[in-house]
Design a protein around this motif. Structure first.
Motif, PDB file in Angstrom:
ATOM      1  N   ARG A 173      31.787 -33.029  94.190  1.00  0.00           N
ATOM      2  CA  ARG A 173      31.542 -33.675  92.796  1.00  0.00           C
ATOM      3  C   ARG A 173      31.014 -32.719  91.911  1.00  0.00           C
ATOM      4  O   ARG A 173      31.222 -32.574  90.846  1.00  0.00           O
ATOM      5  CB  ARG A 173      30.617 -35.105  92.675  1.00  0.00           C
ATOM      6  CG  ARG A 173      31.323 -36.078  93.646  1.00  0.00           C
ATOM      7  CD  ARG A 173      30.683 -37.375  93.037  1.00  0.00           C
ATOM      8  NE  ARG A 173      31.063 -37.666  91.744  1.00  0.00           N
ATOM      9  CZ  ARG A 173      30.420 -38.609  91.090  1.00  0.00           C
ATOM     10  NH1 ARG A 173      29.656 -39.532  91.753  1.00  0.00           N
ATOM     11  NH2 ARG A 173      30.585 -38.963  89.802  1.00  0.00           N
ATOM     12  N   HIS A 174      29.903 -31.866  92.481  1.00  0.00           N
ATOM     13  CA  HIS A 174      29.351 -30.977  91.734  1.00  0.00           C
ATOM     14  C   HIS A 174      29.636 -29.362  92.055  1.00  0.00           C
ATOM     15  O   HIS A 174      29.047 -28.966  92.999  1.00  0.00           O
ATOM     16  CB  HIS A 174      27.897 -31.597  91.845  1.00  0.00           C
ATOM     17  CG  HIS A 174      26.962 -30.980  90.456  1.00  0.00           C
ATOM     18  ND1 HIS A 174      26.728 -32.241  89.712  1.00  0.00           N
ATOM     19  CD2 HIS A 174      26.738 -30.034  89.967  1.00  0.00           C
ATOM     20  CE1 HIS A 174      26.024 -31.620  88.452  1.00  0.00           C
ATOM     21  NE2 HIS A 174      26.051 -30.146  88.936  1.00  0.00           N
ATOM     22  N   PHE A 175      29.939 -28.775  90.955  1.00  0.00           N
ATOM     23  CA  PHE A 175      30.117 -27.291  91.228  1.00  0.00           C
ATOM     24  C   PHE A 175      28.906 -26.689  91.271  1.00  0.00           C
ATOM     25  O   PHE A 175      27.930 -26.835  90.390  1.00  0.00           O
ATOM     26  CB  PHE A 175      30.868 -26.836  90.077  1.00  0.00           C
ATOM     27  CG  PHE A 175      31.216 -25.062  90.240  1.00  0.00           C
ATOM     28  CD1 PHE A 175      32.016 -24.648  91.129  1.00  0.00           C
ATOM     29  CD2 PHE A 175      30.357 -24.332  89.609  1.00  0.00           C
ATOM     30  CE1 PHE A 175      32.253 -23.256  91.134  1.00  0.00           C
ATOM     31  CE2 PHE A 175      30.438 -22.942  89.657  1.00  0.00           C
ATOM     32  CZ  PHE A 175      31.451 -22.524  90.563  1.00  0.00           C
TER      33      PHE A 175
ATOM     34  N   VAL B 284      26.916 -26.945  93.439  1.00  0.00           N
ATOM     35  CA  VAL B 284      25.922 -27.934  94.448  1.00  0.00           C
ATOM     36  C   VAL B 284      26.577 -28.419  95.715  1.00  0.00           C
ATOM     37  O   VAL B 284      25.994 -28.117  96.740  1.00  0.00           O
ATOM     38  CB  VAL B 284      25.216 -29.035  93.568  1.00  0.00           C
ATOM     39  CG1 VAL B 284      24.473 -29.973  94.533  1.00  0.00           C
ATOM     40  CG2 VAL B 284      24.341 -28.565  92.442  1.00  0.00           C
TER      41      VAL B 284
END
Lengths: 453, 419
Positions: A247-249, A251
């Motif tokens: 979901r989170h580039f 991270v």
């Protein structure tokens, strides 16, 4: 007054004295003799001509033959028939007085330079010296240029499409008669040798050009790392290993690089390879298997000009120099003669010596003095050496700068004395510091030199 | 043991009277929150791509953010927006001296940034955002901090909100802590963001009293933000803009599915400095600038605006002011035994925080439950931050300290409209 002096003289008065110009013959190819006033023409190439007029379709072979037959292959050429790929100095739509005047005006400096340096060439050097003469008479470099309609992709407009032009030019450059200036590198098809190739990036695994650059996705949590398409699930990124959504580039995941992915076989590579597709035969050739050819522009050097003056190429090979000497034989003939002399020596216990004479520092001198100067010295040294031999002695070339000498009825010591005299005479006659190395052998030992040979 | 026995001997009314600060002021707040969170959990909206042609512009305005800019912009490049929802990225370099403009120009060369605007002298966040607004072409304007990064579908989710409701003026995104593992302080802030932002704003949204769209990650309808004149020069410019939009009649919503992560202070002094600035904003924005929301004679009077302001003023302003009063009251009546009662109060806070963490987990807030081990430290840190808030409120009430805050350059703040 030779042909060019005549032509220049006529040309210089062309506007004032048309009659004089009429006496200057032009060689006509590919058409009928023109009825134009003020021009003298013929169709047979055997004798001198001031230039060549192509008035109809002319094949490259026909032009080449004509240039072989005319006394000077560097005469200016005018084309009035739209012949493609042939050497020409002037192109016009039709032969009329203005076109003829323009051709003559263009040819005047060529004629002048040709007249300054009359053409002479040994038969075997004619084609190469013709190239040097064209460059000299046009006072121009032999420039390479792209030719899309040529399978070589490059040609020399000054020369036209003569066969093996590049090989001849390279040979002249190797002799320092021309100076190279890099133009381009072409690659040849592995199947038909055409250089008209289309380069494309290909998959190293299957050769397909259906490649796409894709970011590599690294899922930090499970360590899965693969091209992005393996993670793509609609608009989402889902790890193919652990099935978690990314979901989170920065991270959940990162993109540490770009990979090349083949849509044909699915292979993932760091870099594609370059392949060539041949435009003539459609064969695909990996760049590693293609034959590269470097093309250069060429400029006439001082050495080249001296070669033109001398009328021969500084080949620095002993074989052509020995030709014509009565004592010189081919290696096969020499082997038979030496074998017979050895048989006689064994049977009748007669002396027979073999010697090898080598100019040891020929390459060094060539670098220091230039090929033409060394060629002259080398030639003189060979002539002097062979001239001092007896009529019964026989010689043959043994490499580019050495020869074998057979001394029938002569001991090795006596042969050494003869060769010592040869060395002294060469030192006197030849100004260049040639180092002549001599090896002699007698009787059964002579066969070792022969074996080597 | 005597203290425990004493507390155990008290009846309910006596306990309420003894811990009046907690039971009368804190418990109702959490009770309301728990109910609202339950409602919010039941009405959870599914994540789905928006069917809309709305376009987006993102303003990244900052000062000396060269190190963070690439990561932020790279995250934007990963967004799952469709081709119809064209994304424009506008970077405003507010007088940086660390080469931020060079990084921005490099990114523009790579096709990741559309517009780069640079001012040589820092003018503050509000002015930089307003400058960027002029370059924006999108229907929806996202204002984000450069040290913020986004979930891949964060912007698409926000677009869905705007597409569904044309009266929606602003949508606040959910915020988490990206550097939560940096220190104990950041871990505590991860819990705090989970409770205050992820859960707290859900609650406020469910009650219709959301009064803050964070400047770290918020989206605004272009016509709405232009209609209120962009941002004003304030220390709490994001809260100010949210209130302006509310007063202008626009609806404000919180999008818990639109998640972003932001950097938080890693040391206690840095955290205190940040909170002093934020808490001064409580006074300037809600106590001074928007006290008119309570005036029923105004045409823009709305009950929900009143509730939104009361939420802030009671639970942040009055609660803080009442805390020292409670301490004095305890000491006055119980002497040294007050320390025991304060300890019991802290234990009570710990229990309340635990309930909040569980409530957050119930509405699928990601982090706090996994960090329960840090909850005691979090509770103590919250006590410290109450003191900080108290100081900030007094500083602002007495000295108007926000007008000397370096967050906005002094030459700008001197000329700013004072309220």
């Amino acid at each position: 007054m030779d042909t060019y002096q005549t032509a220049v003289a006529h040309n210089s008065v062309v506007t004032a004295d048309t009659d004089t110009v009429l006496s200057t013959p032009f060689l006509v190819l590919g058409g009928t003799l023109p009825t134009l006033a003020g021009i003298s023409c013929r169709t047979t190439p055997g004798s001198a001509c001031a230039g060549i007029l192509m008035l109809g379709p002319v094949t490259s072979a026909r032009l080449a033959n004509a240039l072989m037959e005319v006394p000077d292959p560097a005469v200016p050429i005018a084309d009035f028939a739209g012949n493609q790929g042939l050497r020409r100095d002037f192109a016009g739509e039709r032969l009329d007085p203005p076109a003829l005047a323009a051709f003559r005006e263009l040819s005047t400096p060529i004629w002048r330079r040709l007249a300054e340096l009359p053409f002479r060439a040994a038969h075997e050097d004619r084609a190469e010296l013709a190239l040097l003469r064209i460059a000299y008479s046009r006072d121009a470099a032999i420039e390479a240029s792209f030719a899309a309609d040529s399978s070589l992709l490059v040609d020399y407009r000054l020369l036209g499409r003569i066969s093996a032009a590049r090989q001849r030019l390279e040979g002249l450059a190797d002799l320092d008669l021309l100076r190279r200036r890099f133009f381009t590198r072409t690659h040849a098809c592995g199947q038909c040798q055409s250089a008209r190739l289309h380069a494309y990036e290909a998959c190293p695994a299957c050769g397909s050009g259906n490649l796409v650059d894709e970011p590599i996705v690294h899922h930090y949590r499970c360590g899965s790392q693969a091209p992005e398409s393996r993670f793509a699930d609609g608009r989402l990124l889902v790890c193919p290993k652990c099935r978690r959504e990314l979901r989170h580039f920065g991270v959940d995941y990162g993109k540490p690089g770009i990979a090349v992915v083949c849509r044909g076989c699915g292979a993932v590579e760091d870099e594609p390879v370059a392949n060539f597709a041949c435009l003539d035969c459609a064969a695909a050739t990996p760049s590693a298997d293609s034959t590269p050819t470097d093309w250069h522009h060429y400029e006439l050097t001082e050495e080249g000009l001296r070669a033109l003056h001398d009328g021969r190429l500084p080949r620095l090979e002993i074989a052509p120099l020995l030709k014509g000497h009565g004592r010189a034989f081919s290696p096969v003939e020499f082997g038979l003669l030496a074998g017979e002399a050895l048989r006689v020596a064994r049977r009748y216990d007669r002396p027979f010596a073999l010697a090898r004479l080598t100019v040891a520092n020929i390459d060094q001198l060539r670098r220091e003095l230039g090929p033409v100067a060394v060629d002259g010295a080398f030639r003189l040294a060979i002539d002097t050496s062979v001239g001092l031999l007896r009529d019964s002695d026989f010689v043959t070339p043994d490499g580019p700068a050495s020869m074998l000498i057979g001394f029938p009825e002569t001991s090795a010591a006596l042969a050494a004395k003869v060769l010592d005299r040869v060395k002294k005479e060469v030192a006197v006659v030849v100004a260049a510091p040639l180092e002549i190395a001599v090896t002699t052998a007698e009787g059964e030992h002579a066969s070792t030199l022969l074996d080597h040979e | 043991m005597n203290a425990v026995a004493f507390l155990g001997s008290l009846d309910f009314v006596s306990l309420v009277l003894l811990f009046w600060y907690t039971t009368l002021l804190e418990v109702p707040r959490y009770l309301i929150g728990a109910i609202a969170a339950g409602i919010a959990a039941l009405s959870e909206r599914p994540r789905q791509p928006p069917d809309t042609n709305l376009t987006l512009s993102v303003i990244l305005a900052g000062h000396n953010e060269a190190q963070s800019l690439r990561a932020c912009v790279s995250g934007l490049a990963e967004q799952t927006l469709s081709d119809r929802n064209r994304l424009q990225v506008v970077v405003v370099d507010d007088g940086s001296t660390d080469g931020m403009a060079d990084v921005a120009h490099d990114l523009r060369g790579e096709g990741l940034v559309d517009e780069v605007i640079r001012v040589r002298h820092r003018g503050g966040k509000s002015a930089a955002v307003n400058l960027g607004l002029g370059a924006c072409t999108g229907d929806i304007i996202v204002i984000a901090d450069i040290d913020t990064s986004f979930d891949r579908d964060a912007l698409a989710v926000m677009l869905g909100y705007f597409a569904a409701d044309p009266r929606l003026g602003a949508v606040g995104g959910d915020l988490g802590v990206r550097n939560e593992c940096a220190s104990l302080v950041t871990r505590c802030q991860a819990i705090e963001y989970g409770i205050s932002v992820s859960l707290g704003r859900r609650v406020a949204d469910a009650l219709g009293i959301l009064s803050m769209v964070s400047g770290a990650f918020g989206a605004f309808r272009r016509s709405a933000i232009e209609g209120v004149g962009g941002q004003d020069v304030e220390v709490g410019e994001d809260a100010d803009l949210t209130m302006k939009l509310r007063r202008a009649g626009w609806r404000i919503q919180f999008a818990p599915e639109a998640r972003a992560l932001t950097q938080v202070p890693e040391t206690v002094p840095a955290l205190i400095a940040q909170r002093l600035r934020w808490d001064r904003g409580i006074v300037t924005i809600w106590f001074r600038k928007y006290r008119a929301v309570f005036d029923p004679r105004q045409s823009t009077f709305r009950a929900f605006d009143v509730l939104a302001s009361l939420d802030v003023l009671i639970f942040q302003f009055l609660l803080s002011l009442a805390f020292p009063v409670y301490l004095v009251w305890l000491w006055w009546h119980f002497g040294a035994f007050a320390l025991t009662l304060i300890g019991a109060t802290i234990v009570g806070y710990l229990i309340i925080d635990l309930v909040a963490v569980i409530a957050a987990a119930a509405v699928r807030v990601e982090r706090p439950l996994s960090m329960t081990i840090y909850l005691p430290l979090y509770t103590l840190l919250q006590l410290l931050l109450r003191v900080v808030r108290l100081i900030a409120i007094f500083q602002e009430l007495i000295f108007r300290a926000s007008y000397r805050d370096p967050y906005v350059p002094a030459r700008v703040m001197r000329r700013a409209v004072r309220v």
